[in-house]
Write a protein that holds these residues in place. Structure first.
Motif, short mmCIF file in Angstrom:
data_model
loop_
_atom_site.label_atom_id
_atom_site.label_comp_id
_atom_site.label_asym_id
_atom_site.label_seq_id
_atom_site.Cartn_x
_atom_site.Cartn_y
_atom_site.Cartn_z
N LEU A 85 -2.48 -6.14 1.38
CA LEU A 85 -1.83 -5.32 2.41
C LEU A 85 -1.07 -4.13 1.85
O LEU A 85 -0.64 -3.27 2.61
CB LEU A 85 -0.84 -6.17 3.22
N TRP B 109 -5.09 -1.87 6.22
CA TRP B 109 -5.10 -2.41 7.58
C TRP B 109 -4.71 -1.33 8.59
O TRP B 109 -5.13 -1.38 9.76
CB TRP B 109 -4.17 -3.63 7.70
N SER C 294 4.23 -6.88 8.24
CA SER C 294 3.80 -6.73 6.85
C SER C 294 4.99 -6.76 5.89
O SER C 294 4.91 -7.36 4.81
CB SER C 294 3.03 -5.41 6.69
N MET D 119 -1.20 -12.78 6.87
CA MET D 119 -1.62 -11.82 5.85
C MET D 119 -3.15 -11.72 5.83
O MET D 119 -3.70 -10.62 5.77
CB MET D 119 -1.10 -12.24 4.47
N LEU E 173 -4.44 -9.73 8.92
CA LEU E 173 -4.30 -8.29 8.76
C LEU E 173 -5.33 -7.76 7.76
O LEU E 173 -5.88 -6.66 7.93
CB LEU E 173 -2.89 -7.94 8.30
N GLN E 174 -5.61 -8.54 6.74
CA GLN E 174 -6.63 -8.13 5.77
C GLN E 174 -8.00 -8.04 6.43
O GLN E 174 -8.78 -7.11 6.15
CB GLN E 174 -6.69 -9.14 4.61
#
Length: 337
Positions: A171, A180, A198, A295, A298-299
Motif C-alpha cells: 500500500l 490503490w 491505510s 490491507m 486494498l491491494q
C-alpha cells in the motif's frame, strides 16, 4: 511499467503462445504433446498432455515480474517443502539440459518458462458455504505447516532472492501491483476514507513488527483459485508470488475477493481452529487479522485497476464500491495510534 504493459492483449497472448511452443522443445518427451491455455492472469498457464495422456502444467511467467534467480528460489522452496513437509504441491520438472527455468526472447522481451507436475482436484466453491467453512479448517492447518517450516529454515531462506510483501510494497510508496489510489471508482470522498484506513493499517503493522515468528517466507497468494480440493485433501499450487511477508497475510490472501461475504467470520474461525493444531496464535495476532484482510482488499483494488484479464473485468469498479462498508467498519473499530 515493463514493455508488456504497452502491448495490446492480442500481441501479449501471441507472445505467450510462442513462448509455450518453444518451451516444449526443451523436453524431448513433449515433442508431440498438446498444449492448451487454461488461465491468463499474472502469468499464462497451459495444460500439456503427452502422447501417453500424461498431463503437466506449463507456466510462462509475466515479463519483467521476476528475474530468473527469483524463479529458481521459488523452485528451491517447492522442492524443500516436498522433501520436508506433508504439503502436496505441484513440483517443477527439469528439462533435457537439467535446468528448470528457460528464457524465450521476443522483441527484446524475455518470457521465462517452467514445467510442473499436474495435480488432480478442483478449486473450492465460494458459493458452497458449508463445505468452504470445513475446508478452511484444513487450509489453516496446511498454512501453519508452511509457517512452521519457514521458521525452522529461517536462516537458510532469508538468503533467498524473493520479493517482500510489507506495507511499502503493498500500500505504500513502492507498491508491487500499482497504487490503490489508481484503482477503479476512486472518487475524492473514497480516496479520503481509504487513506485514513491505510494510515491506521500502517501504524498497526509498525507496532506489530517483523520478528521471525511473525514474518518470513510465505506463499502470499492462497486464494481459492490456487487451492485444489481432492477428496478430503487440499493441494496448493501457484507459488509465483511467494516472498517474505507476515504469516497472517497468508490468511488474508485466502479470503481474496470474498472479504465482503457474510460467512467471512466463520471462515476465519475455522482457519484459526485448524492453524492452532500446529501453531498457537496469540490474542495480539488474532486481533491483527482484520488489518491484514483490509490491507489485502486494498491491494486487490490496485491489482484490478492495473491489470486486464478475465478476473479484473468481472470484478471491475463494483469490487471497489463493495469495499466501502468494510473500510468504514474497520475505521469504526480502530482509532488512530
Amino acid at each position: 511499467m515493463g514493455q508488456m504493459d504497452f502491448l495490446d492483449l492480442e500481441t501479449v497472448l501471441s507472445n505467450f503462445h510462442q513462448a509455450a511452443n518453444d518451451a516444449l522443445k526443451e523436453f524431448s518427451c513433449l515433442v508431440e504433446a498438446s498444449c492448451k491455455m487454461i488461465d491468463y492472469s499474472e502469468n499464462s498457464t497451459y495444460l500439456v498432455e503427452d502422447v501417453q495422456s500424461k498431463k503437466y502444467i506449463l507456466r510462462i511467467s509475466r515479463p519483467n515480474y521476476h528475474k530468473k534467480e527469483e524463479i529458481e528460489a521459488e523452485i528451491a522452496w517447492l522442492n524443500s517443502l516436498h522433501e520436508q513437509s506433508p504439503i502436496d504441491v505441484s513440483l517443477p520438472i527439469r528439462a533435457d539440459d537439467g535446468d528448470y527455468v528457460h528464457a524465450h526472447k521476443y522483441n527484446d522481451t524475455i518470457y521465462y518458462s517452467t514445467l510442473f507436475t499436474f495435480l488432480e482436484g478442483n478449486a473450492p466453491d465460494e458459493n458452497n458455504e458449508e463445505d468452504l467453512i470445513q475446508q478452511f479448517e484444513t487450509l489453516g492447518t496446511i498454512t501453519a505447516m508452511f509457517h512452521k517450516h519457514t521458521i525452522e529454515q529461517h536462516e537458510h531462506y532469508k538468503e533467498f532472492k524473493r520479493m517482500t510483501w510489507d506495507y511499502d510494497t503493498i500500500l505504500g510508496e513502492s507498491p508491487k501491483w500499482g497504487k490503490w489510489q489508481d484503482g477503479l471508482g476512486m472518487i475524492p470522498s473514497r480516496l479520503a476514507l481509504y487513506e485514513e484506513a491505510s494510515l491506521v493499517i500502517k501504524n498497526k503493522l509498525e507496532a506489530f513488527g517483523k520478528s521471525k515468528i511473525r514474518f518470513g517466507l510465505i506463499h502470499s497468494d492462497l486464494r481459492l483459485a490456487n487451492l485444489l480440493i481432492y477428496g478430503d485433501e487440499i493441494k496448493v499450487i501457484d507459488f509465483d508470488d511467494c516472498g517474505f511477508g507476515w504469516f497472517l497475510y497468508d490468511l488474508a490472501t485466502s479470503v481474496s475477493f470474498i472479504e465482503h461475504m457474510p460467512y467471512l467470520d466463520d471462515l476465519i474461525a475455522s482457519w484459526i481452529k485448524g492453524y492452532s493444531k500446529i501453531r498457537a496464535l496469540t490474542d495480539e495476532e488474532i486481533d491483527m487479522i482484520p488489518t491484514f484482510i483490509l490491507m489485502r482488499r486494498l491491494q486487490l483494488i490496485s491489482w484490478i485497476g492495473s491489470r486486464d484479464n478475465e478476473t479484473t473485468r468481472l470484478l471491475g469498479e463494483n469490487y471497489t464500491m463493495q469495499s466501502d462498508a468494510l473500510v468504514k467498519e474497520y475505521l469504526e473499530r480502530n482509532t488512530m495510534l
